[in-house]
Motif scaffolding. Structure first.
Motif, short mmCIF file in Angstrom:
data_model
loop_
_atom_site.label_atom_id
_atom_site.label_comp_id
_atom_site.label_asym_id
_atom_site.label_seq_id
_atom_site.Cartn_x
_atom_site.Cartn_y
_atom_site.Cartn_z
N LEU A 30 20.76 -5.55 13.19
CA LEU A 30 21.35 -6.19 12.02
C LEU A 30 21.74 -7.61 12.38
O LEU A 30 22.42 -7.83 13.39
N ASP A 31 21.32 -8.56 11.56
CA ASP A 31 21.70 -9.96 11.73
C ASP A 31 22.67 -10.31 10.59
O ASP A 31 22.28 -10.35 9.43
N ILE A 32 23.92 -10.54 10.95
CA ILE A 32 24.98 -10.85 9.99
C ILE A 32 25.01 -12.35 9.73
O ILE A 32 24.99 -13.14 10.67
N ALA A 33 25.07 -12.74 8.46
CA ALA A 33 25.08 -14.16 8.08
C ALA A 33 23.87 -14.85 8.71
O ALA A 33 23.98 -15.82 9.42
N MET A 34 22.69 -14.31 8.42
CA MET A 34 21.46 -14.68 9.13
C MET A 34 20.93 -16.07 8.83
O MET A 34 20.06 -16.56 9.54
N GLY A 35 21.41 -16.70 7.75
CA GLY A 35 20.91 -18.04 7.43
C GLY A 35 19.41 -18.03 7.24
O GLY A 35 18.86 -17.16 6.55
N SER A 36 18.70 -18.97 7.86
CA SER A 36 17.25 -19.12 7.69
C SER A 36 16.45 -18.01 8.35
O SER A 36 15.23 -17.97 8.21
N GLY A 37 17.12 -17.11 9.07
CA GLY A 37 16.43 -15.96 9.65
C GLY A 37 15.83 -16.19 11.02
O GLY A 37 15.11 -15.35 11.55
N ARG A 38 16.15 -17.31 11.66
CA ARG A 38 15.54 -17.65 12.95
C ARG A 38 15.74 -16.56 14.00
O ARG A 38 14.81 -16.22 14.73
N ASN A 39 16.93 -15.97 14.06
CA ASN A 39 17.20 -14.92 15.05
C ASN A 39 16.64 -13.57 14.61
O ASN A 39 16.15 -12.80 15.44
N ALA A 40 16.70 -13.28 13.33
CA ALA A 40 16.14 -12.03 12.80
C ALA A 40 14.64 -11.98 13.05
O ALA A 40 14.10 -10.96 13.48
N VAL A 41 13.96 -13.09 12.78
CA VAL A 41 12.51 -13.15 12.98
C VAL A 41 12.18 -13.02 14.47
O VAL A 41 11.24 -12.32 14.84
N TYR A 42 12.95 -13.67 15.30
CA TYR A 42 12.74 -13.55 16.76
C TYR A 42 12.84 -12.09 17.20
O TYR A 42 11.98 -11.58 17.93
N LEU A 43 13.89 -11.40 16.74
CA LEU A 43 14.05 -9.99 17.11
C LEU A 43 12.88 -9.15 16.60
O LEU A 43 12.38 -8.27 17.31
N ALA A 44 12.43 -9.43 15.38
CA ALA A 44 11.28 -8.70 14.83
C ALA A 44 10.04 -8.95 15.70
O ALA A 44 9.28 -8.02 15.97
N ARG A 45 9.85 -10.17 16.13
CA ARG A 45 8.71 -10.49 16.99
C ARG A 45 8.81 -9.76 18.34
O ARG A 45 7.81 -9.48 18.98
N MET A 46 10.04 -9.45 18.74
CA MET A 46 10.26 -8.75 20.01
C MET A 46 10.26 -7.23 19.85
O MET A 46 10.59 -6.50 20.77
N GLY A 47 9.90 -6.74 18.65
CA GLY A 47 9.74 -5.31 18.45
C GLY A 47 10.90 -4.58 17.79
O GLY A 47 10.88 -3.36 17.69
N PHE A 48 11.89 -5.30 17.34
CA PHE A 48 13.03 -4.67 16.66
C PHE A 48 12.72 -4.45 15.19
O PHE A 48 11.96 -5.20 14.58
N GLU A 49 13.34 -3.43 14.61
CA GLU A 49 13.34 -3.21 13.16
C GLU A 49 14.59 -3.92 12.65
O GLU A 49 15.71 -3.49 12.94
N VAL A 50 14.40 -5.03 11.93
CA VAL A 50 15.51 -5.93 11.64
C VAL A 50 15.91 -5.94 10.17
O VAL A 50 15.08 -6.03 9.29
N GLU A 51 17.23 -5.88 9.98
CA GLU A 51 17.83 -6.10 8.67
C GLU A 51 18.68 -7.35 8.79
O GLU A 51 19.31 -7.58 9.82
N GLY A 52 18.69 -8.14 7.73
CA GLY A 52 19.52 -9.33 7.73
C GLY A 52 20.27 -9.44 6.42
O GLY A 52 19.80 -8.97 5.39
N VAL A 53 21.43 -10.05 6.48
CA VAL A 53 22.24 -10.23 5.28
C VAL A 53 22.82 -11.64 5.28
O VAL A 53 23.19 -12.17 6.33
N ASP A 54 22.84 -12.25 4.10
CA ASP A 54 23.42 -13.58 3.95
C ASP A 54 23.88 -13.74 2.51
O ASP A 54 23.30 -13.14 1.60
#
Length: 176
Positions: A30-54
């Motif tokens: 979970l990416d809290i206050a993810m903004g543009s998603g830079r960290n969420a997308v990075y985690l997804a690229r690294m194999g995580f199942e990612v949820e983000g909220v903003d």
């Protein structure tokens, strides 16, 4: 720094996250206050199942677009973290939060992690007023406050200070 370079830089994942990715096992994040998603997308690229909220509809749209450009999927939603959003208990392997401080959310972050789950948190300290925004003390950590917030977790990485003489931050990775 040119606006184009600064904008490109805003799409790069946090250096703290990248430098410490080896501490995190892929799973549900979970990416809290993810903004543009830079960290969420990075985690997804690294194999995580990612949820983000903003809170920003525009930010969520940009995050989904960034994910598509990177060939990954993230689940993203618009929500006000202070009013209508609750982190589901014992749901996530990793919860990340960058450049956002809402002290009332800390208990939810702790409860939202599965046993053994990891929190990655980095935000501004009170010394940030020397460098610009944010300036409101409600959004700035006091010295050692982040460490104190997660004292009941096992701290794996912690750093606090002035980074590159341009921002004052505290960074933490801790395990539930």
């Amino acid at each position: 720094m040119s606006q184009a370079h600064e904008q490109e830089n805003n799409l790069q994942p946090s250096r703290f996250l990248v430098d410490n990715i080896d501490l995190l096992s892929p799973g549900r994040a979970l990416d809290i206050a993810m903004g543009s998603g830079r960290n969420a997308v990075y985690l997804a690229r690294m194999g995580f199942e990612v949820e983000g909220v903003d809170i920003s509809e525009n930010a969520v749209k940009n995050a989904l677009q960034l994910a598509a450009q990177n060939g990954v999927r993230i689940h993203a939603r618009v929500a006000d973290l202070e009013r209508d959003y609750r982190i589901q208990p014992e749901t996530y392997d990793v919860i990340i939060c960058f450049n956002y401080l809402q002290r009332s959310l800390i208990p939810q972050i702790k409860e939202g992690l599965k046993k053994g789950g990891m929190v990655v948190y980095e935000t501004f300290t009170i010394d940030q007023v020397r460098f610009g925004k944010p300036r409101n003390p409600d959004f700035l950590l006091k010295y050692n406050e982040l460490l104190e917030m997660f004292r009941d977790f096992r701290c794996l990485r912690y750093w606090e200070g002035v980074w590159e003489n341009r921002k004052a931050i505290a960074s933490l990775i801790a395990q539930k």
